[in-house]
Enzyme design. Structure first.
Site, PDB file in Angstrom:
ATOM      1  N   GLU A 142       6.642   5.080   2.120  1.00 57.16           N
ATOM      2  CA  GLU A 142       7.357   4.524   3.277  1.00 57.16           C
ATOM      3  C   GLU A 142       7.906   5.600   4.203  1.00 57.16           C
ATOM      4  O   GLU A 142       9.132   5.809   4.290  1.00 57.16           O
ATOM      5  CB  GLU A 142       8.484   3.597   2.827  1.00 57.16           C
ATOM      6  CG  GLU A 142       7.991   2.304   2.229  1.00 57.16           C
ATOM      7  CD  GLU A 142       9.102   1.270   2.031  1.00 57.16           C
ATOM      8  OE1 GLU A 142      10.283   1.657   2.000  1.00 57.16           O
ATOM      9  OE2 GLU A 142       8.777   0.086   1.904  1.00 57.16           O
ATOM     10  N   GLU A 322       3.882  -3.638  -1.896  1.00 58.41           N
ATOM     11  CA  GLU A 322       5.097  -4.096  -2.584  1.00 58.41           C
ATOM     12  C   GLU A 322       5.394  -5.516  -2.119  1.00 58.41           C
ATOM     13  O   GLU A 322       5.685  -5.744  -0.951  1.00 58.41           O
ATOM     14  CB  GLU A 322       6.280  -3.180  -2.250  1.00 58.41           C
ATOM     15  CG  GLU A 322       6.084  -1.747  -2.702  1.00 58.41           C
ATOM     16  CD  GLU A 322       7.288  -0.854  -2.371  1.00 58.41           C
ATOM     17  OE1 GLU A 322       8.375  -1.381  -2.056  1.00 58.41           O
ATOM     18  OE2 GLU A 322       7.123   0.376  -2.417  1.00 58.41           O
TER      19      GLU A 322
END
Ligand code: GAL
Length: 705
Positions: A142, A322
């Protein structure tokens, strides 16, 4: 269509690993992502590697036939590295270093950290690059999470000056491009240019825009270095990175140009609470999330790996890396999803083309920052609701088997494109002109309006090919490059209907006003010229009224936040006016077989729906206004219906309005329980959403009990 999970062997006793792996396989999981935060275990002290535990973890997963997504661990540089090289830390806008003790504390521009990132990436890649279980890679984790794209370090400032010199050539050119004569901001050399921070009032907008471009290019360079190492040491394995939701701090399209697979992290309930939705929406959607938050990102990230490569297919490879499994820990409020939502979100992603949906995480951690974040299992190893539902999807995938892959094979062919441009978003953020001019919200509201009309959407880069789209919407295109203007004109000539949101073409690439005023290069094609803009404080609204004869079931809507005064050329059709002064609010200029519409204000949701419905019908698309809680997604010969609402709904593919000759349900049926799904196999692949060549009658809205 496969399932995955994020697993942290370093968090659990070794004695548990084999059992975990066995249960993963039984649950229908085939992919396991590991090691993205494991640097301190891989290299406990400088140059001393401990591979034994990770070797064993990989072998344990391999023994169950599981495929591993191995990660570079650069999101969590260990303490010894920070102590050895303290200036590798990112620096915040107040000059404060962002210290060790959580994660993402590095500065993208620090040459020493860049070397470390290459060194540890190479070490991991060489160790596992050819292992048969390691079937894909993830770089870092991320980029930008926790506000970490911009760093005001000395390294970043020096890099910025070099970048400016390369972009502008001479400092005179920079002064000219930015317009630094204003307030005597002129520079005599690149060395005099600082980061745009700490100024008395706002820093120069062009300076801020270039700073953001530079920071974005640093993310790309950082990522590309890792990609090159991984490709060299691990041939044939695709490289991915996990993007976030509603995150625009770097140009994701540019980073994607170096990736094989774009993945993203889908937390629908967290995003519903933490972003721009109204309080009533946050309450009503607390346990399902807004239906279009996952879909918007699925469609955005599906376009990533394809959009900037010449000759690439219309869609790139993408996954959900995710998936929210239950309550998270990081939103303002962390409600529990309704039972059924984890299954519904998984199917929704698969129906938007995800190759893999991977849950975060296998088991809830009993300690540390994320101890309140659920997993598929509780810390005591018992299965949680998310695990039950993941297992259910695993079983469904197993039952449907190969057929599913065959039925989905032709993939997604949409006729509606929504253009998403990171640089335009930055421009609107740097110069909002009204506190609630939120470019991401505008993108999202427009996307959502399209989805409630039953349309399937591609979210594409401004450089993507627009060929074949019947309806092209540009909600936030502040800067229109000449190439984009030409592509839009070509598309309209070929019959596309184009809708431009307010502020389209209002800025040059230097964040200044075009010489011919907005919409700049689209001045002639739209036949309008923006004479004045005004932002509207909360409570100040104006009614938008469709003009007589054009209303077509549309009565009126509210304009808030933003409005513009247009000068309109002869031959341009004014389709709606502002109720207070009768000025043009929505214009349409026919162009070839298509048309360009310009929307001169921030419409409410019903306004966008009406405007887009009219336009979609003009484009010959089959529009199907849906119940608020129902969404339909099409892939190959599959059609998925998802009921996000509390009501029982009735829906099935309508043989009358598409090429479908007959349909049969593979999962569920025409009656959709709350949070239920139905998966249909249409005998003949449905025409891509609204791909009818002849204009078609719209279907009536879905029925609810
Ligand atoms: C993501 C992150 C994960 C974890 C998760 C919690 O942003 O990649 O490491 O923190 O959020 O929801």
């Amino acid at each position: 269509m496969q399932l995955g999970v994020c697993y942290y062997p370093e968090h659990w006793p070794r004695a548990w690993w084999a059992e975990d792996a066995r249960r993963m396989r039984e649950m229908g999981i085939t992919w396991v992502r590991i090691a993205e935060f494991a640097w301190s275990r891989i290299e406990p002290s400088p140059g001393h590697f401990d591979w034994a535990w990770l070797d064993e973890a990989v072998e344990t997963l391999h023994a169950q036939g599981l495929k591993v997504v191995m990660c570079t661990p650069t999101a969590t540089p260990p303490k010894w590295l920070v102590d050895a090289m303290p200036d590798m830390l990112a620096v915040d806008a107040n000059g404060q270093p962002r210290g060790h003790g959580s994660r993402r504390h590095y500065c993208f521009s620090h040459a020493g950290y860049r070397a470390e990132s290459r060194r540890i990436s190479r070490a991991v890649a060489e160790r596992y690059g050819r292992h048969p279980a390691v079937a894909a890679w993830q770089t870092d984790n991320e980029y930008g999470c926790h506000d970490t794209v911009l760093s005001y370090s000395e390294a970043a400032k020096a890099g910025f000056r070099r970048w400016l010199a390369e972009r502008h050539g001479t400092v005179a050119a920079l002064n000219e491009a930015w317009g630094t004569v204003f307030w005597s901001m002129e520079y005599r050399s690149f060395d005099e240019v600082d980061a745009p921070v700490g100024t008395v009032t706002e820093a120069h907008p062009a300076h801020r825009l270039d700073w953001r471009r530079y920071a974005s290019s640093e993310v790309r360079a950082f990522n590309r270095e890792q990609c090159e190492i991984l490709r060299e040491a691990s041939p044939g394995r695709p490289v991915s990175h996990n993007y976030m939701g509603f995150f625009t701090e770097f140009d994701h399209h540019e980073v994607a140009a170096d990736l094989d697979i774009a993945t993203w992290d889908s937390y629908p309930l967290g995003f519903t609470q933490n972003f721009f939705l109204r309080a009533d929406e946050k309450a009503a959607l607390a346990r399902t999330g807004h239906p279009d938050i996952p879909a918007f990102h699925h469609d955005l990230y599906r376009g990533m790996c394809a959009s900037v490569r010449p000759g690439a297919p219309a869609h790139g490879r993408w996954w959900v890396m995710e998936q929210q499994p239950g309550p998270v820990n990081w939103a303002s409020w962390n409600p529990a999803p309704h039972d059924g939502m984890v299954r519904l979100w998984t199917w929704q992603a698969l129906a938007h083309g995800a190759e893999v949906v991977s849950y975060f995480r296998w088991r809830q951690a009993p300690w540390s920052q994320e101890q309140m974040h659920t997993g598929l299992h509780r810390p005591d190893r018992s299965v949680d609701q998310g695990g039950v539902e993941a297992g259910q999807v695993g079983e469904e995938l197993r039952t449907l088997g190969e057929a599913l892959a065959t039925l989905a094979a032709p993939g997604i062919v949409n006729r509606v494109a929504l253009v998403f441009d990171y640089a335009s978003v930055w421009m609107a953020q740097i110069q909002p002109q009204g506190a609630d001019y939120l470019p991401i919200e505008l993108h999202f509201r427009v996307y959502s309006a399209l989805r409630t009309l039953g349309l399937d959407v591609d979210v594409v880069a401004p450089t993507a090919s627009l060929d074949g789209y019947r309806l092209i919407v540009l909600p936030v295109q502040l800067h229109v490059a000449d190439a984009l203007a030409a592509a839009l004109a070509r598309a309209a000539l070929a019959g596309a209907q184009i809708v431009l949101g307010p502020r389209a073409g209002s800025k040059t690439d230097r964040l200044s006003i075009p010489v011919n005023l907005a919409p700049g290069p689209l001045r002639d094609a739209t036949g309008v010229s923006v004479q004045r803009v005004a932002s509207l404080p909360p409570g100040l609204t104006v009614t938008l009224l469709p003009t007589a004869g054009l209303a077509g079931g549309w009565t009126s809507c509210e304009v808030s936040r933003w409005r513009e005064d247009l000068a309109v050329d002869a031959g341009v059709v004014v389709e709606a006016v502002f109720g207070d002064d009768g000025r043009a609010a929505l214009t349409c200029r026919p162009h070839g077989d298509g048309a360009l519409r310009y929307v001169a204000g921030w419409l409410d949701e019903s306004g966008w729906r009406s405007a887009l419905q009219r336009t979609a019908e003009a484009a010959g698309l089959a529009v199907e206004p849906l119940h608020d809680g129902l969404r339909i997604s099409r892939i190959g010969a599959l059609v998925l219906a998802c009921n996000f609402s509390d009501a029982t709904l009735h829906w099935q593919p309508d043989a009358a309005d598409s090429a479908t000759t007959s349909s049969r349900p593979l999962i569920g049926g025409a009656t959709l329980a709350p949070r239920g799904i139905a998966l249909w196999h249409t005998q003949q692949a449905p025409s891509p959403s609204g791909a009818a060549t002849e204009p078609q009658a719209s279907r009536p809205a879905t029925t609810g009990d």
